[in-house]
Design a protein around this motif. Structure first.
Motif, mmCIF file in Angstrom:
data_model
loop_
_atom_site.group_PDB
_atom_site.id
_atom_site.type_symbol
_atom_site.label_atom_id
_atom_site.label_comp_id
_atom_site.label_asym_id
_atom_site.label_seq_id
_atom_site.Cartn_x
_atom_site.Cartn_y
_atom_site.Cartn_z
ATOM 1 N N THR A 80 20.073 4.699 48.315
ATOM 2 C CA THR A 80 20.794 3.434 48.425
ATOM 3 C C THR A 80 20.311 2.638 49.626
ATOM 4 O O THR A 80 19.973 3.197 50.656
ATOM 5 C CB THR A 80 22.307 3.664 48.534
ATOM 6 N N HIS A 93 22.148 -0.475 50.549
ATOM 7 C CA HIS A 93 23.330 -1.101 51.131
ATOM 8 C C HIS A 93 24.479 -0.102 51.193
ATOM 9 O O HIS A 93 24.654 0.704 50.292
ATOM 10 C CB HIS A 93 23.762 -2.301 50.291
ATOM 11 N N TYR A 108 27.576 -1.044 51.060
ATOM 12 C CA TYR A 108 28.710 -1.561 50.297
ATOM 13 C C TYR A 108 28.630 -1.213 48.813
ATOM 14 O O TYR A 108 29.529 -1.531 48.049
ATOM 15 C CB TYR A 108 28.834 -3.075 50.471
ATOM 16 N N ASP A 109 27.563 -0.568 48.384
ATOM 17 C CA ASP A 109 27.451 -0.174 46.983
ATOM 18 C C ASP A 109 28.455 0.926 46.656
ATOM 19 O O ASP A 109 28.748 1.778 47.480
ATOM 20 C CB ASP A 109 26.042 0.329 46.677
ATOM 21 N N ILE A 156 29.069 4.212 44.700
ATOM 22 C CA ILE A 156 28.240 5.287 44.175
ATOM 23 C C ILE A 156 29.112 6.225 43.345
ATOM 24 O O ILE A 156 30.214 6.589 43.768
ATOM 25 C CB ILE A 156 27.598 6.094 45.319
ATOM 26 N N ILE A 183 24.790 3.619 40.597
ATOM 27 C CA ILE A 183 25.056 2.703 41.701
ATOM 28 C C ILE A 183 25.656 1.420 41.127
ATOM 29 O O ILE A 183 25.039 0.745 40.306
ATOM 30 C CB ILE A 183 23.776 2.405 42.500
ATOM 31 N N ARG A 203 27.977 -2.278 42.001
ATOM 32 C CA ARG A 203 28.261 -3.287 43.016
ATOM 33 C C ARG A 203 29.476 -4.079 42.547
ATOM 34 O O ARG A 203 29.599 -4.405 41.367
ATOM 35 C CB ARG A 203 27.080 -4.234 43.189
ATOM 36 N N ASP A 213 30.965 -7.401 42.392
ATOM 37 C CA ASP A 213 30.627 -8.817 42.557
ATOM 38 C C ASP A 213 31.844 -9.640 42.961
ATOM 39 O O ASP A 213 31.777 -10.487 43.827
ATOM 40 C CB ASP A 213 30.049 -9.392 41.270
ATOM 41 N N LEU A 267 24.214 -1.308 38.719
ATOM 42 C CA LEU A 267 22.900 -1.793 39.135
ATOM 43 C C LEU A 267 21.766 -0.918 38.631
ATOM 44 O O LEU A 267 20.775 -1.407 38.118
ATOM 45 C CB LEU A 267 22.826 -1.877 40.659
#
Length: 135
Positions: free
Chosen positions: A82, A84, A86-87, A89, A98, A100, A102, A110
């Motif tokens: 990874t 970032h 802030y992802d 998992i 992974i 995200r 939005d 992702l």
């Protein structure tokens, strides 16, 4: 980019789940989608068609293990993959997914990575331990 969801005409699979609030649990709508890259990786690495990916999104997100639930070697592998922090998992089966967020009510897949062979048994053991605590 998203593909048409199973229940929704606008192309996003949605699920109704309880959301924690200061006043108890409240029903809220979380939309789940996947990127074009995630669709291609799921086809290549998992052998999943888009319909299968749409069906599995909720199961992966809600039943998968989070980063904090994994053992140290698995956390190190996840940190290596990874970029970032802030992802979101999830470890589900023999793959790492992974996501995200939005928007507050939308989660997008992702990509997916296979767990390396030396860590697969550790992933299964972690899952068994987590299931034993949950029961």
């Amino acid at each position: 980019m998203t593909r048409a969801g199973r229940f929704s005409p606008d192309g996003i699979s949605s699920a109704v789940h309880g959301c924690p609030t200061p006043f108890g649990r409240m029903i809220c709508m979380i939309k789940m989608a996947y990127s074009r890259h995630a669709k291609l990786r799921a086809k290549k690495r998992n052998g999943w068609r888009p319909k299968t990916l749409t069906r599995m999104l909720e199961r992966i997100f809600y039943d998968g293990l989070g980063r904090e639930d994994c053992s140290l070697p698995l956390r190190a592998y996840i940190a290596q993959k990874t970029i970032h922090d802030y992802d979101l998992i999830r470890l589900y089966g023999e793959h790492v997914y992974i996501f995200r967020r939005d928007q507050p009510d939308e989660v997008v897949l992702l990509t997916t990575y296979p767990v390396p062979r030396p860590l697969k048994t550790l992933a299964h053991q972690t899952r068994r331990q987590f299931n034993a605590f949950a029961a």
